[in-house]
Scaffold this motif. Structure first.
Motif, PDB file in Angstrom:
ATOM      1  N   MET A 199     -47.355-128.623  90.650  1.00  0.00           N
ATOM      2  CA  MET A 199     -48.444-128.983  89.907  1.00  0.00           C
ATOM      3  C   MET A 199     -49.267-130.090  90.885  1.00  0.00           C
ATOM      4  SD  MET A 199     -47.737-129.306  86.071  1.00  0.00           S
ATOM      5  CE  MET A 199     -49.278-129.848  85.711  1.00  0.00           C
ATOM      6  N   LEU A 200     -48.614-130.806  91.696  1.00  0.00           N
ATOM      7  CA  LEU A 200     -49.273-131.901  92.376  1.00  0.00           C
ATOM      8  C   LEU A 200     -50.199-131.136  93.437  1.00  0.00           C
ATOM      9  CD1 LEU A 200     -46.441-134.570  93.168  1.00  0.00           C
ATOM     10  CD2 LEU A 200     -48.308-134.509  91.374  1.00  0.00           C
ATOM     11  N   LYS A 201     -49.825-130.039  93.868  1.00  0.00           N
ATOM     12  CA  LYS A 201     -50.731-129.440  94.903  1.00  0.00           C
ATOM     13  C   LYS A 201     -51.638-128.293  94.302  1.00  0.00           C
ATOM     14  CE  LYS A 201     -46.635-128.691  97.845  1.00  0.00           C
ATOM     15  NZ  LYS A 201     -45.684-127.539  98.453  1.00  0.00           N
ATOM     16  N   GLU A 202     -51.290-127.767  93.066  1.00  0.00           N
ATOM     17  CA  GLU A 202     -52.414-127.054  92.702  1.00  0.00           C
ATOM     18  C   GLU A 202     -53.462-127.859  91.665  1.00  0.00           C
ATOM     19  OE1 GLU A 202     -49.961-123.851  90.727  1.00  0.00           O
ATOM     20  OE2 GLU A 202     -49.057-123.468  92.772  1.00  0.00           O
ATOM     21  N   ALA A 203     -52.831-128.894  91.034  1.00  0.00           N
ATOM     22  CA  ALA A 203     -53.465-129.625  90.353  1.00  0.00           C
ATOM     23  C   ALA A 203     -54.426-129.148  89.022  1.00  0.00           C
ATOM     24  CB  ALA A 203     -54.846-130.565  91.203  1.00  0.00           C
ATOM     25  N   LYS A 204     -53.608-128.283  88.453  1.00  0.00           N
ATOM     26  CA  LYS A 204     -54.261-127.401  87.142  1.00  0.00           C
ATOM     27  C   LYS A 204     -53.503-127.463  85.979  1.00  0.00           C
ATOM     28  CE  LYS A 204     -52.776-123.016  88.405  1.00  0.00           C
ATOM     29  NZ  LYS A 204     -53.064-121.478  88.603  1.00  0.00           N
ATOM     30  N   ARG A 205     -53.859-127.210  84.788  1.00  0.00           N
ATOM     31  CA  ARG A 205     -53.081-127.479  83.754  1.00  0.00           C
ATOM     32  C   ARG A 205     -52.205-126.315  83.601  1.00  0.00           C
ATOM     33  NH1 ARG A 205     -57.397-128.294  78.757  1.00  0.00           N
ATOM     34  NH2 ARG A 205     -58.458-130.147  79.509  1.00  0.00           N
ATOM     35  N   GLU A 206     -51.023-126.517  82.595  1.00  0.00           N
ATOM     36  CA  GLU A 206     -50.029-125.328  82.639  1.00  0.00           C
ATOM     37  C   GLU A 206     -49.577-125.428  81.098  1.00  0.00           C
ATOM     38  OE1 GLU A 206     -49.327-123.177  84.654  1.00  0.00           O
ATOM     39  OE2 GLU A 206     -49.729-123.898  86.740  1.00  0.00           O
ATOM     40  N   ARG A 207     -49.718-124.474  80.543  1.00  0.00           N
ATOM     41  CA  ARG A 207     -48.864-124.287  79.207  1.00  0.00           C
ATOM     42  C   ARG A 207     -48.106-122.907  79.214  1.00  0.00           C
ATOM     43  NH1 ARG A 207     -50.354-122.188  74.044  1.00  0.00           N
ATOM     44  NH2 ARG A 207     -51.860-121.212  74.578  1.00  0.00           N
ATOM     45  N   LEU A 208     -46.896-123.016  79.168  1.00  0.00           N
ATOM     46  CA  LEU A 208     -45.933-122.121  79.562  1.00  0.00           C
ATOM     47  C   LEU A 208     -44.975-121.879  78.186  1.00  0.00           C
ATOM     48  CD1 LEU A 208     -44.921-123.018  82.801  1.00  0.00           C
ATOM     49  CD2 LEU A 208     -46.564-121.363  82.374  1.00  0.00           C
ATOM     50  N   LEU A 263     -45.523-128.099  79.016  1.00  0.00           N
ATOM     51  CA  LEU A 263     -47.181-128.543  79.080  1.00  0.00           C
ATOM     52  C   LEU A 263     -47.109-129.291  80.169  1.00  0.00           C
ATOM     53  CD1 LEU A 263     -49.590-128.003  77.273  1.00  0.00           C
ATOM     54  CD2 LEU A 263     -49.237-130.150  76.069  1.00  0.00           C
ATOM     55  N   GLY A 264     -48.129-129.318  81.119  1.00  0.00           N
ATOM     56  CA  GLY A 264     -48.461-130.008  82.177  1.00  0.00           C
ATOM     57  C   GLY A 264     -49.871-130.029  82.714  1.00  0.00           C
ATOM     58  N   LEU A 265     -50.302-131.552  82.920  1.00  0.00           N
ATOM     59  CA  LEU A 265     -51.537-131.833  83.007  1.00  0.00           C
ATOM     60  C   LEU A 265     -51.687-132.605  84.330  1.00  0.00           C
ATOM     61  CD1 LEU A 265     -54.457-131.366  81.582  1.00  0.00           C
ATOM     62  CD2 LEU A 265     -53.940-133.633  80.599  1.00  0.00           C
ATOM     63  N   PRO A 266     -52.517-132.512  85.078  1.00  0.00           N
ATOM     64  CA  PRO A 266     -52.850-133.381  86.099  1.00  0.00           C
ATOM     65  C   PRO A 266     -53.629-134.719  85.655  1.00  0.00           C
ATOM     66  CG  PRO A 266     -54.276-131.542  86.622  1.00  0.00           C
ATOM     67  CD  PRO A 266     -53.309-131.326  85.466  1.00  0.00           C
ATOM     68  N   ILE A 267     -53.546-135.770  86.232  1.00  0.00           N
ATOM     69  CA  ILE A 267     -54.216-137.149  85.966  1.00  0.00           C
ATOM     70  C   ILE A 267     -55.367-137.273  87.141  1.00  0.00           C
ATOM     71  CG2 ILE A 267     -54.112-139.554  85.294  1.00  0.00           C
ATOM     72  CD1 ILE A 267     -51.495-139.121  84.226  1.00  0.00           C
ATOM     73  N   HIS A 268     -56.376-137.272  86.772  1.00  0.00           N
ATOM     74  CA  HIS A 268     -57.548-137.294  87.856  1.00  0.00           C
ATOM     75  C   HIS A 268     -58.277-138.788  87.911  1.00  0.00           C
ATOM     76  CE1 HIS A 268     -57.485-133.318  89.408  1.00  0.00           C
ATOM     77  NE2 HIS A 268     -57.318-132.661  88.343  1.00  0.00           N
ATOM     78  N   ASN A 269     -58.236-139.152  89.025  1.00  0.00           N
ATOM     79  CA  ASN A 269     -59.414-140.397  89.168  1.00  0.00           C
ATOM     80  C   ASN A 269     -60.595-139.856  90.163  1.00  0.00           C
ATOM     81  OD1 ASN A 269     -60.694-142.733  89.322  1.00  0.00           O
ATOM     82  ND2 ASN A 269     -59.200-143.934  90.886  1.00  0.00           N
ATOM     83  N   GLY A 270     -61.446-139.423  89.601  1.00  0.00           N
ATOM     84  CA  GLY A 270     -62.455-138.427  90.417  1.00  0.00           C
ATOM     85  C   GLY A 270     -61.803-137.347  91.072  1.00  0.00           C
ATOM     86  N   ASP A 271     -61.703-137.262  92.329  1.00  0.00           N
ATOM     87  CA  ASP A 271     -61.243-136.055  93.008  1.00  0.00           C
ATOM     88  C   ASP A 271     -59.867-136.021  93.377  1.00  0.00           C
ATOM     89  OD1 ASP A 271     -63.768-134.768  92.837  1.00  0.00           O
ATOM     90  OD2 ASP A 271     -64.392-135.392  94.827  1.00  0.00           O
ATOM     91  N   GLU A 272     -59.261-137.566  93.169  1.00  0.00           N
ATOM     92  CA  GLU A 272     -57.928-137.579  93.543  1.00  0.00           C
ATOM     93  C   GLU A 272     -56.959-137.421  92.429  1.00  0.00           C
ATOM     94  OE1 GLU A 272     -55.228-141.460  94.993  1.00  0.00           O
ATOM     95  OE2 GLU A 272     -57.104-141.812  94.485  1.00  0.00           O
ATOM     96  N   VAL A 273     -55.910-136.932  92.611  1.00  0.00           N
ATOM     97  CA  VAL A 273     -54.777-136.894  91.572  1.00  0.00           C
ATOM     98  C   VAL A 273     -54.070-137.904  91.765  1.00  0.00           C
ATOM     99  CG1 VAL A 273     -52.681-135.077  90.740  1.00  0.00           C
ATOM    100  CG2 VAL A 273     -54.869-134.193  91.691  1.00  0.00           C
ATOM    101  N   VAL A 274     -54.089-138.622  90.799  1.00  0.00           N
ATOM    102  CA  VAL A 274     -53.135-139.950  90.854  1.00  0.00           C
ATOM    103  C   VAL A 274     -52.004-139.716  90.037  1.00  0.00           C
ATOM    104  CG1 VAL A 274     -55.180-141.401  91.050  1.00  0.00           C
ATOM    105  CG2 VAL A 274     -54.306-140.888  88.876  1.00  0.00           C
TER     106      VAL A 274
END
Length: 381
Positions: free
Chosen positions: A85-94, A117-128
């Motif tokens: 998820m850190l690499k792909e940085a997209k939502r996941e609902r499984l 349920l997985g969700l990246p947290i973005h600060n602009g283009d950066e996944v924080v």
């Protein structure tokens, strides 16, 4: 139907207010995770903060006991759905995370999980960071995920504000670190100027004494007295500088907050997990607080640099009007008697001196292969 959205908004509002109350990064992370789990009624929640190597610099969980967490072991770094998820940085609902092709490498002690349920947290283009939730507490028809798209949207709102709270906390800590660095630089400059002048005078006086020993012993004796006086002055200035090195954060924030900040930095900087538990500690006299902090720093240094520990736990508790500090590691341990005979002290002498200097006592418990516990008790004022 109308009650659901209102209660959902109230829960989001409560979560956002809770996040805004904290400035320490670790506290913000814990609040985000606990808020997400409560908001979406999940059994488990976690938040991972990425490092620069495809893994996690920090990982906070909610719903997992301390014993379970210890048994789980190291976090996934380059594999598994969490790292993916850190690499792909997209939502996941499984519906069942165990059936996902990226699922794998979970240790035997890991709690059983299904819907995810997985969700990246973005600060602009950066996944924080990345939020993970598992096991929605609801009835789930076979093959369907308990988490809904509405849950995902609600979590996305929380994640947007989590990014702001996390960024603010990082900026606050960075500001604190810069302030401390500037103060250290100033003191180092002053120390260098003052002591350098004394040492220069000391060297010239000693050279003059050496030149006079044979032809004018009485004058040489006078110069040697001057050497002793200059050395005493240099020692006094060094002691004064050390006293001034008392961390400014101790006066501003107190012992617990200062220690927590330093432990969070160590936790990020080392592979070993470093934790702090503080219970009922009251403000102590300045000398006691500084002694506790210095002993904690020395004990942590030993544990992280020399013991090979995978975990170091620091506890600070109220003891009557005073406090007791314990630094416990699961490292290789040592035989204190052998260390003393070998002339290697691992900072134990200085720690004991600091403890006795404020009317406290220090005990060291360690055996080869059994880790180490350093405990310091200090009285109150």
């Amino acid at each position: 139907m109308s009650q659901g959205p209102r209660s959902g908004l109230a829960a989001v509002s409560a979560a956002l207010l809770a996040m805004s109350r904290h400035l320490e990064v670790r506290d913000v992370l814990k609040t985000i995770v606990a808020s997400a789990r409560e908001l979406l009624d999940a059994q488990y929640a976690a938040l991972g903060v990425p490092d620069d190597h495809g893994g996690f610099a920090q990982f906070v969980v909610d719903g997992v006991s301390d014993d379970q967490w210890k048994a789980i072991g190291p976090l996934p770094r380059q594999h598994g759905i969490l790292a993916a998820m850190l690499k792909e940085a997209k939502r996941e609902r499984l519906a069942d995370v165990r059936e996902d092709p990226r699922f794998g490498g979970w240790p035997e002690a890991h709690p059983d999980m299904s819907d995810f349920l997985g969700l990246p947290i973005h600060n602009g283009d950066e996944v924080v960071g990345a939020l993970f939730l598992a096991n929605k507490r609801c009835s789930k028809p076979k093959g369907e995920c308990g988490f809904t798209e509405e849950d995902m949207d609600l979590l996305a709102i929380l994640a947007q504000h989590a990014a702001i709270a996390l960024t603010n906390a990082r900026l606050y800590e960075r500001s604190r670190e810069l302030t401390i660095a500037e103060e250290r630089s100033r003191l180092a400059h002053e120390l260098h100027d003052a002591v350098s002048q004394k040492l220069f005078s000391l060297r010239l006086t000693a050279q003059a004494a050496a030149a006079l020993v044979d032809r004018d012993p009485s004058r040489a004796k006078g110069e040697l007295h001057q050497v002793a006086a200059l050395a005493a002055e240099a020692a006094d200035e060094l002691r004064a500088a050390v006293v001034e090195l008392r961390p400014a954060a101790l006066d501003e924030d107190g012992l617990v907050a200062t220690l927590r900040t330093q432990i969070q930095v160590l936790d990020r900087a080392h592979t070993a997990r470093v934790t702090l538990t503080a219970r009922g500690v009251r403000a102590l006299p300045a000398a006691q607080e500084e002694a506790l902090l210095r002993v904690a720093q020395e004990a942590l240094h030993n544990a992280l640099r020399h013991s090979g520990a995978t975990g170091v736990d620091v506890t600070l508790e109220r003891l009557g009007n005073g406090a007791v500090l314990r630094v416990t590691d699961d490292g290789k341990g040592f035989d204190p008697a052998v260390v003393r005979r070998a002339g290697r002290h691992l900072g134990l002498v200085s720690m004991r001196d600091r403890a006795s200097g404020v009317g406290g006592r220090l005990t060291v418990t360690s055996e080869p292969g059994q880790g180490t516990v350093i405990e310091m008790e200090v009285p109150g004022g």
